[in-house]
Design a protein around this motif. Sequence first.
Motif, PDB file in Angstrom:
ATOM      1  N   LEU B 274       0.634  -0.999   0.320  1.00  0.00           N
ATOM      2  CA  LEU B 274      -0.307   0.142   0.022  1.00  0.00           C
ATOM      3  C   LEU B 274       1.015   1.432  -0.236  1.00  0.00           C
ATOM      4  CD1 LEU B 274      -2.923   1.252   0.348  1.00  0.00           C
ATOM      5  CD2 LEU B 274      -2.510   1.359   2.584  1.00  0.00           C
ATOM      6  N   ALA B 275       2.410   1.094   0.592  1.00  0.00           N
ATOM      7  CA  ALA B 275       2.944   2.863   0.676  1.00  0.00           C
ATOM      8  C   ALA B 275       3.545   2.387  -0.514  1.00  0.00           C
ATOM      9  CB  ALA B 275       3.921   2.443   2.333  1.00  0.00           C
ATOM     10  N   GLY B 276       3.854   1.720  -1.594  1.00  0.00           N
ATOM     11  CA  GLY B 276       4.062   1.156  -2.234  1.00  0.00           C
ATOM     12  C   GLY B 276       3.011   2.140  -3.555  1.00  0.00           C
ATOM     13  N   MET B 277       2.086   1.830  -3.245  1.00  0.00           N
ATOM     14  CA  MET B 277       1.147   2.589  -4.658  1.00  0.00           C
ATOM     15  C   MET B 277       0.877   3.745  -3.932  1.00  0.00           C
ATOM     16  SD  MET B 277      -0.902   1.525  -6.800  1.00  0.00           S
ATOM     17  CE  MET B 277      -1.815   1.043  -7.796  1.00  0.00           C
ATOM     18  N   LEU B 278       0.652   3.695  -2.950  1.00  0.00           N
ATOM     19  CA  LEU B 278      -0.146   5.378  -2.686  1.00  0.00           C
ATOM     20  C   LEU B 278       1.097   6.106  -2.879  1.00  0.00           C
ATOM     21  CD1 LEU B 278      -2.199   4.839   0.540  1.00  0.00           C
ATOM     22  CD2 LEU B 278      -3.032   4.822  -2.250  1.00  0.00           C
ATOM     23  N   GLU B 279       2.554   5.403  -2.706  1.00  0.00           N
ATOM     24  CA  GLU B 279       3.891   6.308  -2.048  1.00  0.00           C
ATOM     25  C   GLU B 279       3.483   7.095  -1.143  1.00  0.00           C
ATOM     26  OE1 GLU B 279       4.753   8.367  -6.250  1.00  0.00           O
ATOM     27  OE2 GLU B 279       2.935   7.042  -7.784  1.00  0.00           O
ATOM     28  N   LEU B 280       3.574   6.456   0.118  1.00  0.00           N
ATOM     29  CA  LEU B 280       3.460   7.295   1.742  1.00  0.00           C
ATOM     30  C   LEU B 280       4.509   6.829   1.998  1.00  0.00           C
ATOM     31  CD1 LEU B 280       0.317   6.810   2.346  1.00  0.00           C
ATOM     32  CD2 LEU B 280       1.373   8.756   2.131  1.00  0.00           C
ATOM     33  N   PRO B 281       5.616   7.702   2.768  1.00  0.00           N
ATOM     34  CA  PRO B 281       7.273   7.419   3.743  1.00  0.00           C
ATOM     35  C   PRO B 281       7.165   6.909   4.689  1.00  0.00           C
ATOM     36  CG  PRO B 281       6.785   9.690   3.697  1.00  0.00           C
ATOM     37  CD  PRO B 281       5.377   9.147   2.680  1.00  0.00           C
ATOM     38  N   ILE B 282       6.857   5.828   4.540  1.00  0.00           N
ATOM     39  CA  ILE B 282       7.452   4.718   6.234  1.00  0.00           C
ATOM     40  C   ILE B 282       7.892   4.088   5.999  1.00  0.00           C
ATOM     41  CG2 ILE B 282       4.669   5.052   5.371  1.00  0.00           C
ATOM     42  CD1 ILE B 282       4.798   1.581   5.390  1.00  0.00           C
ATOM     43  N   VAL B 283       8.815   4.156   7.834  1.00  0.00           N
ATOM     44  CA  VAL B 283       9.334   3.150   7.499  1.00  0.00           C
ATOM     45  C   VAL B 283       9.465   1.957   8.908  1.00  0.00           C
ATOM     46  CG1 VAL B 283      11.403   3.062   8.793  1.00  0.00           C
ATOM     47  CG2 VAL B 283      10.759   5.098   7.737  1.00  0.00           C
ATOM     48  N   ILE B 284       9.954   0.920   8.291  1.00  0.00           N
ATOM     49  CA  ILE B 284       9.628  -0.589   8.919  1.00  0.00           C
ATOM     50  C   ILE B 284      10.829  -0.615   9.548  1.00  0.00           C
ATOM     51  CG2 ILE B 284       8.907  -2.992   8.730  1.00  0.00           C
ATOM     52  CD1 ILE B 284       6.802  -2.136   6.766  1.00  0.00           C
ATOM     53  N   PHE B 285      11.138  -1.121  11.080  1.00  0.00           N
ATOM     54  CA  PHE B 285      11.931  -1.579  11.269  1.00  0.00           C
ATOM     55  C   PHE B 285      11.822  -3.219  11.660  1.00  0.00           C
ATOM     56  CE2 PHE B 285      14.815  -3.047  15.438  1.00  0.00           C
ATOM     57  CZ  PHE B 285      15.317  -3.403  14.824  1.00  0.00           C
ATOM     58  N   LEU B 286      12.799  -3.805  10.779  1.00  0.00           N
ATOM     59  CA  LEU B 286      12.782  -5.287  10.797  1.00  0.00           C
ATOM     60  C   LEU B 286      13.221  -5.603  11.624  1.00  0.00           C
ATOM     61  CD1 LEU B 286      12.073  -8.067   9.946  1.00  0.00           C
ATOM     62  CD2 LEU B 286      12.663  -7.389   7.918  1.00  0.00           C
ATOM     63  N   SER B 287      14.093  -6.508  12.657  1.00  0.00           N
ATOM     64  CA  SER B 287      14.988  -6.988  13.973  1.00  0.00           C
ATOM     65  C   SER B 287      14.827  -8.377  13.505  1.00  0.00           C
ATOM     66  CB  SER B 287      14.919  -6.690  15.246  1.00  0.00           C
ATOM     67  OG  SER B 287      15.887  -7.012  15.976  1.00  0.00           O
ATOM     68  N   MET B 288      15.871  -9.748  12.932  1.00  0.00           N
ATOM     69  CA  MET B 288      15.463 -10.681  12.601  1.00  0.00           C
ATOM     70  C   MET B 288      15.786 -11.545  13.395  1.00  0.00           C
ATOM     71  SD  MET B 288      17.327 -10.327   8.186  1.00  0.00           S
ATOM     72  CE  MET B 288      18.501  -9.375   9.539  1.00  0.00           C
ATOM     73  N   ARG B 289      15.203 -12.680  13.652  1.00  0.00           N
ATOM     74  CA  ARG B 289      15.610 -13.637  14.735  1.00  0.00           C
ATOM     75  C   ARG B 289      15.477 -15.133  13.391  1.00  0.00           C
ATOM     76  NH1 ARG B 289       9.990 -13.432  17.795  1.00  0.00           N
ATOM     77  NH2 ARG B 289       8.847 -15.281  17.614  1.00  0.00           N
ATOM     78  N   PRO B 290      15.857 -16.473  13.925  1.00  0.00           N
ATOM     79  CA  PRO B 290      15.599 -17.801  13.312  1.00  0.00           C
ATOM     80  C   PRO B 290      14.015 -18.123  13.123  1.00  0.00           C
ATOM     81  CG  PRO B 290      17.306 -17.967  14.582  1.00  0.00           C
ATOM     82  CD  PRO B 290      16.736 -16.515  15.648  1.00  0.00           C
ATOM     83  N   GLY B 291      13.855 -18.283  11.679  1.00  0.00           N
ATOM     84  CA  GLY B 291      12.343 -18.744  11.227  1.00  0.00           C
ATOM     85  C   GLY B 291      12.499 -19.735  10.893  1.00  0.00           C
ATOM     86  N   PRO B 292      12.216 -20.200  10.336  1.00  0.00           N
ATOM     87  CA  PRO B 292      10.250 -20.073  10.066  1.00  0.00           C
ATOM     88  C   PRO B 292       9.202 -19.986  10.554  1.00  0.00           C
ATOM     89  CG  PRO B 292      11.205 -22.687   8.465  1.00  0.00           C
ATOM     90  CD  PRO B 292      11.751 -22.323   9.868  1.00  0.00           C
ATOM     91  N   ALA B 293       8.209 -19.354  10.522  1.00  0.00           N
ATOM     92  CA  ALA B 293       7.305 -19.721  11.554  1.00  0.00           C
ATOM     93  C   ALA B 293       8.094 -19.179  12.705  1.00  0.00           C
ATOM     94  CB  ALA B 293       6.868 -20.921  12.419  1.00  0.00           C
ATOM     95  N   THR B 294       7.409 -19.749  13.839  1.00  0.00           N
ATOM     96  CA  THR B 294       8.029 -18.795  15.363  1.00  0.00           C
ATOM     97  C   THR B 294       9.186 -18.793  15.702  1.00  0.00           C
ATOM     98  OG1 THR B 294       5.689 -19.455  16.489  1.00  0.00           O
ATOM     99  CG2 THR B 294       7.440 -18.251  17.859  1.00  0.00           C
ATOM    100  N   GLY B 295       9.800 -20.092  15.297  1.00  0.00           N
ATOM    101  CA  GLY B 295      11.261 -20.129  15.711  1.00  0.00           C
ATOM    102  C   GLY B 295      12.101 -20.215  16.451  1.00  0.00           C
ATOM    103  N   MET B 296      13.289 -19.113  16.462  1.00  0.00           N
ATOM    104  CA  MET B 296      13.721 -19.034  18.251  1.00  0.00           C
ATOM    105  C   MET B 296      14.085 -17.482  18.896  1.00  0.00           C
ATOM    106  SD  MET B 296      16.643 -21.265  17.012  1.00  0.00           S
ATOM    107  CE  MET B 296      17.846 -21.707  18.293  1.00  0.00           C
ATOM    108  N   PRO B 297      12.295 -17.213  19.166  1.00  0.00           N
ATOM    109  CA  PRO B 297      12.167 -15.882  19.733  1.00  0.00           C
ATOM    110  C   PRO B 297      13.527 -15.345  19.897  1.00  0.00           C
ATOM    111  CG  PRO B 297      10.395 -17.359  20.199  1.00  0.00           C
ATOM    112  CD  PRO B 297      11.737 -18.110  19.732  1.00  0.00           C
ATOM    113  N   THR B 298      14.410 -15.407  20.939  1.00  0.00           N
ATOM    114  CA  THR B 298      15.407 -14.618  21.960  1.00  0.00           C
ATOM    115  C   THR B 298      16.479 -14.122  20.964  1.00  0.00           C
ATOM    116  OG1 THR B 298      15.727 -16.191  23.047  1.00  0.00           O
ATOM    117  CG2 THR B 298      14.179 -15.329  23.440  1.00  0.00           C
ATOM    118  N   ARG B 299      16.616 -15.347  20.072  1.00  0.00           N
ATOM    119  CA  ARG B 299      17.989 -15.512  18.935  1.00  0.00           C
ATOM    120  C   ARG B 299      18.218 -14.931  17.963  1.00  0.00           C
ATOM    121  NH1 ARG B 299      21.223 -17.624  23.150  1.00  0.00           N
ATOM    122  NH2 ARG B 299      19.478 -19.572  24.221  1.00  0.00           N
ATOM    123  N   THR B 300      19.607 -15.091  17.129  1.00  0.00           N
ATOM    124  CA  THR B 300      19.718 -14.120  16.191  1.00  0.00           C
ATOM    125  C   THR B 300      19.591 -14.527  14.263  1.00  0.00           C
ATOM    126  OG1 THR B 300      20.728 -11.246  15.534  1.00  0.00           O
ATOM    127  CG2 THR B 300      22.010 -13.621  16.210  1.00  0.00           C
TER     128      THR B 300
END
Lengths: 274, 555
Positions: B274-300
Amino acid sequence: MSGANENSAIETAWCPGCGNFHILEALEHALDTLGTDRRRLVLVSGIGQAAKLPHYAKANVFNGLHGRALPAATGIKMANKKLLVLITSGDGDMYGEGGNHLVHAMRRNIGVKAFVHNNQVYGLTKGQASPTSEPGFVTKVQVDGVLSAPFNPLALAVTLGVSFVARSSAVIPDHLQTMMQEAIRAKGFALLDILQPCVTFNKVNTYKWYRDRVKELPKNHDPRDRDQALAAAMTWGDEIPVGVIYRGARPAFEDAHPILSGAPLVNAFTQTPP
Amino acid sequence: MTTNIRICGAAGQGVQSFGDLLARTFASMGLHVFATQSYLSRIRGGINSYDVRIGSEELFSSARKTDLLVALNRESMEQEKANLALNGVMILNTAESGGNYLALQMDKLAQAAGGTARMANSAGAGAVVSVLGYDLDALHKCLTEEFSKKGRDIVEQNLDAASRGYRAVAGHEGLVRAPKPAGAPSTLYDGSTAIAIGAATAGVKIVFSYPMTPSSGVLTALAGLSHKYGMVVEQAEDEIAAPNLLCGAAFAGVPAMTTTSGGGFALMAEGLSLAGMLELPIVIFLSMRPGPATGMPTRTAQGDLAFAAHAGHGEFPKIILAPGDLRQAFDLTRHAFELAHKFQTPVILVADQFLTDLQKNIPALPDAPDYINLHLAKKSAPGKAYERYLVTDNGVSPRAVPGGDSYVVSASDMHAEGGHLSEDFNVQIALQDKRMRKITGILNEFIKPEIYPEPAGEILLCWGSTYGPCRAAVNLLRARGRDVCMVHFPMVWPLDGAALAPLFEGRRVIAVEGNGTGQFALLLRQAGALREFSLLPRYDGLPFTAEFIETEVLS
């Protein structure tokens, strides 16, 4: 019918006789009666036939994703609380796909006005059941009829104590206009459920069906009394009450919030918009 | 000269506050600090550990071996003693002496000081500074600062507990060799705080997030700063709501961001589009952990890059930034907002548990508000109706916000320049081309990768948080005579293959990535920048260390 937005004149995508025409007309009259500055008005919608309405009105328009009118409207109101942020979208959008947002927008009691075109059927996807379809309602998908209980948005709104809860219908446009004006004047969240015939896909809840049933709440109905309000919200059958069902006492989110209660957030940026 | 101190114990025993206290104390002494945490996805029990590595020079990686192990219970000592260095020393929180450890009854010492068992950390920290051969001054000062709000009695009890811990290991002063203070900055930050300060100073006014480890540190830090900077930090009902609310805020002219991890980011994909289509400046901070699914929540992990690069249906420009260290975390957070507003498109800021929890002392970050340019349109020409999606050469249309003289119309359906719905095929092509032309401008602002220390025949290719461990590994490998350098990318999307290809030509490339497939190297290959590479992966949930990379390269 042509739109009044100065950017373009747009042919509507609605069927002849659609209840949406009456809702659009009532909205225009309500805004004119209130003397609303259209440049400070943002009409927000999701996806659906009702969600096209903002394109046919004179206003700023945010026509977002299916089911997501409420979070977008909440973001707009948070960013600039001086704007009149008004949602016009359908029952599938607001009560189905966007159900979780409805719960939480009402919990916040954010000052957004939600006008829900409730025709108890999905129009744009061509005739499937909606969350408010009555049990037994047969469609090409619900071939055995709807089994699930219909969602009651008004009762939920009353239990969450939102500022303004009302019901009207596209079949009583004068009443609808009055309810729209009341909703816009109210502080905090306003839910206006608008019963609307769908001439193409809903052969049960027709103009006549609604006209025979809608009945104004008695003069002695006290919208500050939650028990009375809940009883009115739960009434559905041969008589369907319309009018201001409930007025909650909770403050609007933007008035209660320690940061939002100050100057509009957008004022932090000095650039003047064109 | 470096020394690694590891605090370990059960979740709920205060491992984190103990480690935090030591990190602050050492930073205030002018030692270089590099502190990392390893914790389980639970509130009580299990074994958590906290490494505080100190050095006389700036540190870029944690160490595998422990020089001083402080175990808050016996179980954690048994688990961790295998990682003790040859001359390593163990302190165990126990009344039973006689083992191959220094016995220290931390809670009893705290109670003897008139305090409660909760002051045990202060007693333990007193013992640690003694064994490392430092005096009590810096620790006492840190405790005074920390507890001054709680009153004189609490301060005095903590100081006394620290002194008692210090005296309890009398005779063992300086048992563990430790670096001398080296004039390092006293300002200690973790990655989450650096990102939060970057966002707050850039002018973010709305933060809307559903909590999810390991992104919640940024959310919490922003909430802590909300009154200082006038930010609304609101908990989202779900991750679907988040980007939609951000789009509303951006539409109305206010910079907004959300924070999440892999699963939450997956729910945001439609809103990103939607942000791409409406051309709106939004920032998403994505902090990664191992997946898939719930994976290892507290790991890197670094396992969500390919997904992030391709997230969102349809085609639209998108920018991905991946900071490598704490200063870059601050700078790139600000830059994320600048780019988002300049190009009116979503920016994803990618980090991981390792970087967000990493603590280091670095020169103070500038924390005065210094708002980015929102690149809003000047007043439109008289007589001409404003068009939000005016087709322009560079693809960027003048952006107005509602409340001014112009009506602003945005629709997620295909729309014409004025913003209203259109189903005209030529309009579709013109508007898509317009949006995609922004990529040329974005690539002109591509942040060049850092080559450390100088070009070499062999390249450790890395991106994001692997910067520090890779840089330290290069030093270790070069000390062995290996002709190797690091090439680190802080900006990972979009990629200009032709411009980047010369970096790799004729060189042996080892992709060091926290995933099992070499996602970034594959993106480079797809872009035409890279043909062959060998992969040095890590996907056990733990961060890279310099020693891990060195061992793998040599094997």
